[in-house]
Structure formats: C-alpha cells, structure tokens
Design a protein around this motif. Structure first.
Motif, PDB file in Angstrom:
ATOM      1  N   HIS A  58      22.440  -5.195 -20.170  1.00  0.00           N
ATOM      2  CA  HIS A  58      21.363  -5.804 -20.965  1.00  0.00           C
ATOM      3  C   HIS A  58      21.918  -6.318 -22.287  1.00  0.00           C
ATOM      4  O   HIS A  58      21.937  -5.598 -23.293  1.00  0.00           O
ATOM      5  CB  HIS A  58      20.259  -4.762 -21.195  1.00  0.00           C
ATOM      6  N   HIS A  60      22.422 -10.298 -24.601  1.00  0.00           N
ATOM      7  CA  HIS A  60      21.817 -11.635 -24.685  1.00  0.00           C
ATOM      8  C   HIS A  60      22.773 -12.687 -25.208  1.00  0.00           C
ATOM      9  O   HIS A  60      23.687 -12.395 -25.967  1.00  0.00           O
ATOM     10  CB  HIS A  60      20.582 -11.594 -25.581  1.00  0.00           C
ATOM     11  N   HIS A 208      13.278  -9.034 -17.900  1.00  0.00           N
ATOM     12  CA  HIS A 208      13.274  -8.847 -19.355  1.00  0.00           C
ATOM     13  C   HIS A 208      12.027  -9.517 -19.946  1.00  0.00           C
ATOM     14  O   HIS A 208      11.727 -10.656 -19.619  1.00  0.00           O
ATOM     15  CB  HIS A 208      14.539  -9.462 -19.951  1.00  0.00           C
ATOM     16  N   HIS A 262      14.693  -2.033 -20.972  1.00  0.00           N
ATOM     17  CA  HIS A 262      14.088  -1.023 -21.852  1.00  0.00           C
ATOM     18  C   HIS A 262      13.577   0.179 -21.056  1.00  0.00           C
ATOM     19  O   HIS A 262      12.436   0.598 -21.196  1.00  0.00           O
ATOM     20  CB  HIS A 262      12.950  -1.637 -22.686  1.00  0.00           C
ATOM     21  N   ASP A 330      20.896  -4.272 -25.438  1.00  0.00           N
ATOM     22  CA  ASP A 330      20.199  -5.374 -26.111  1.00  0.00           C
ATOM     23  C   ASP A 330      21.100  -6.106 -27.107  1.00  0.00           C
ATOM     24  O   ASP A 330      20.607  -6.832 -27.964  1.00  0.00           O
ATOM     25  CB  ASP A 330      18.924  -4.899 -26.833  1.00  0.00           C
TER      26      ASP A 330
HETATM   27 ZN   LIG Z   1      16.780  -7.627 -24.577  1.00  0.00          ZN
END
Ligand SMILES: [Zn+2]
Length: 372
Positions: A58, A60, A208, A262, A330
């Motif tokens: 996860h 970005h 997501h 998450h 994240d």
């Molecule tokens: Zn994220």
C-alpha cells in the motif's frame, strides 16, 4: 539514535545491514561529487535468523502527465489537485532512502482512481499513459518497486482489457481500484467482466478509498480530527467489502485475490453482526443465498497492516488469519514511520506467520519473482 535503537531491537531479530546497500545504477552521485552513497543505513529485517524480503502493498504515486492529459476536461480540477498533494513525492533516491530506514525492500505503488467519471476516450488515454509510466517505474527499480495497474472500471469490458494488457504485456503486479465507481458498488453485476478477468489472471485487486465526498461524506465528518479521512476512508472500504461478500461476488468468483486497504476498514472489527442479521432479519438476507457465513469470507480477503498497533494486528489475525495480512504503509502520505516492529511485536505469531506478513504472502500474490 537510530543505531542504538536498531541495536536494541536485535533481540527481536532486527539489525542494521549498512554494508548491504544496493545502489541502483541510475542513482545520482552524492552532492559533493564524491560519488559516495548518500544512503546511510538500510534496515535489514530478519526473523529467526532468516533475512526476510519485506513488501509494502500500500504505497502511492502520481504522475504530472495525468494533469496534462486532463487539462480542459471535467477531470481537470480533481487531477490537478491530486498531483499537488502528499502523494506527489517523486520516486527517486530520497524515497528509496526513506524506505531503507523503514525496512521496506519492495514498495507496491498505485495511483488513486479519480477518473471514474471520465468518458471513454479520456479514460482510455489516461489509463494508457498511466500504465506505461507505472511499468517504466517498476522496470527502473525492479528490486525496489512494483506497480499496480490503473483501469477505467466505469467501462468494465475496457477495464478487463486494460488489466490483461497491463499484466501480460506491461508486467504490472496487480490492479488498484476505488471503493466504488461513482457511488456504484464494486459488487454490481455490471463489473463482473472485470472480476472475471482479475480471477482468470490471478491479479491482486487492491481496493483503496477515493474520499469522494459526493457519495459517502456528510457534514458529520466536518470539524476537528480529519474525520473525513479517519472515519470516511475505512468506511468506504467497509462498504465495498461488505457488498462484495453479501452480493455473492466471492461466490461467483471464489478464486479472487482482493486486498482491502487500511486493515479492510471496519469490517474485521465487527463481522459477526453480518452473520446475526441473517438470523434476525432473514428476509433481508436471502438474495442471494450465500455459500458461507458472511464473516467466513474475511478468511479469503487480504488486508493490509495499516492499523498502527500490535493489538489491532492481533485482532486482524484472529479474524482474517495471518495468511491474509500484508504490510501497508500508505507511503508517502506519512501515516507510519514504523511498520515492521508492530508486526514483530504482535502476540501469538509464529516465525512463519511473521515472514508471511512481512513479505512472503505479498511476494507470492504480486508474483515478484516471476516478473524480472
Ligand atoms: Zn493509501
């Protein structure tokens, strides 16, 4: 401080491996022109004496080209905002240094899918460019980065073709989708061509949230505390996964590989309520008739570890099983600096469980060893 802290962690199976730096050939020379590595330390994670390749599923990335493609279109504002935000950090040596410090060996990145309102021509162009950029990125640092494909899920047949091309021709590692398609549930039968292709290709589908105010947000998320993100993002994933279970998507496509961001949102916190609703309100819970109890589907859904504490992780393991968890950071949004220790400190995990969560499961699902 870092050295001392890392040294103290040695009993938990972690030590510094400052000599094992792998510098990519394209890395820039140090600012002083000496050519020396600017990367001070790379945390090397071991469990039971065995070096573990850690994988973050996860992370970005955004591409400035997306904003250029969308200029003058209805997506202009949304994408222009996206490419200026926290996710706009470049993928460069500095990013790799931060991953080194965190102990992340492979970072699997995706672009948040903010294009579901686009028409077919724009969506086709945007996805084609994005997937080319993602593939180039993964190829430029093959031992450090993997990338999920983007798809235009609002056009399910097109999305299936984009996915197949991205996996087979571009070598991308999976596919990222939002928590809904402009408010339409991912469980809608309209999206079955996409799910069928994802199952056929055994592509990991990373769900997501998109923080789309139009479909989920309310004024009750205003005020102090960033509740649009704190509550809103996990809630979006919760809705998406609950519908995929309850509308029978996992019965129609039992070999899907789906990962909820998450920690899968709130669903693993309270799954038994779905089971009991079938007893209390049977007429509302019989179309379709599911093959298993709703909560049992959580044992086939993957979730990331972005829940911040060993106790929260222990609960996820109890509900989903250790085999369903993979690291989520994240990055580069900044939610966690420390993603390894909560896993090592989670009570009740065997060494095999830890190795699976730290990277073994992700390496298998993302097919990391088959792509190079
Ligand atoms: Zn994220």
């Amino acid at each position: 401080v870092l050295h001392l802290r890392q040294f103290q962690k040695s009993s938990a199976g972690v030590f510094l491996d400052a000599c094992a730096l792998h510098r990519h050939a394209a890395a820039p020379a140090a600012a002083d022109g000496s050519g020396a590595s600017t990367r001070a330390t790379r945390r090397s994670v071991t469990v039971g004496g065995q070096r573990v390749r850690t994988v973050d599923v996860h992370a970005h990335v955004v591409f400035q080209e997306s904003a250029e493609i969308c200029r003058g279109t209805p997506l202009e504002k949304k994408i222009a905002h996206q490419v200026k935000g926290r996710m706009a950090r470049p993928v460069d040596e500095q990013r790799i240094e931060e991953l080194d410090k965190m102990g992340i060996d492979v970072s699997a990145m995706s672009v948040n899918a903010l294009w579901y309102s686009a028409d077919e021509a724009l969506a086709t162009r945007l996805i084609a460019v994005q997937n080319q950029k993602l593939a180039a990125l993964a190829a430029s640092y093959p031992d450090r980065f993997a990338c999920y494909a983007s798809v235009a899920l609002q056009f399910p047949e097109l999305a299936a073709k984009q996915l197949e091309y991205a996996i087979k021709a571009l070598g991308l590692c999976g596919v990222a989708v939002g928590g809904s398609v402009e408010g339409e549930e991912l469980a809608s039968r309209r999206f079955d061509p996409f799910w069928a292709k994802a199952e056929e290709l055994q592509a990991l589908v990373f769900i997501h949230p998109q923080q789309d105010a139009k479909y989920l947000r309310s004024q009750r998320m205003d005020g102090n505390g960033a509740l649009d993100n704190v509550i809103g993002n996990p809630l979006e994933t919760t809705y998406a996964l609950a519908h995929l279970i309850l509308e029978g998507t996992f019965d129609r496509f039992p070999n899907l590989r789906v990962c909820g961001a998450h920690g899968g949102g709130y669903l693993p916190s309270y799954p038994d309520r779905m089971d009991h609703a079938a007893k209390v309100f049977p007429k509302k819970c019989q179309t379709p008739v599911l093959k298993k109890k709703p909560s049992e589907y959580l044992k086939q859904i993957f979730v990331d570890t972005l829940v911040f504490s060993p106790e929260a992780l222990r609960h996820l393991v109890a509900v989903c099983g250790a085999a369903q968890l993979m690291i989520g950071t994240d990055f580069p949004v900044g939610w966690v600096d420390e993603c390894i220790d909560p896993i090592l400190e989670t009570p009740g995990l065997s060494d095999a469980d830890k190795i699976a969560i730290l990277g073994g499961t992700a390496a298998r699902l993302l097919k990391l060893d088959k792509r190079n």
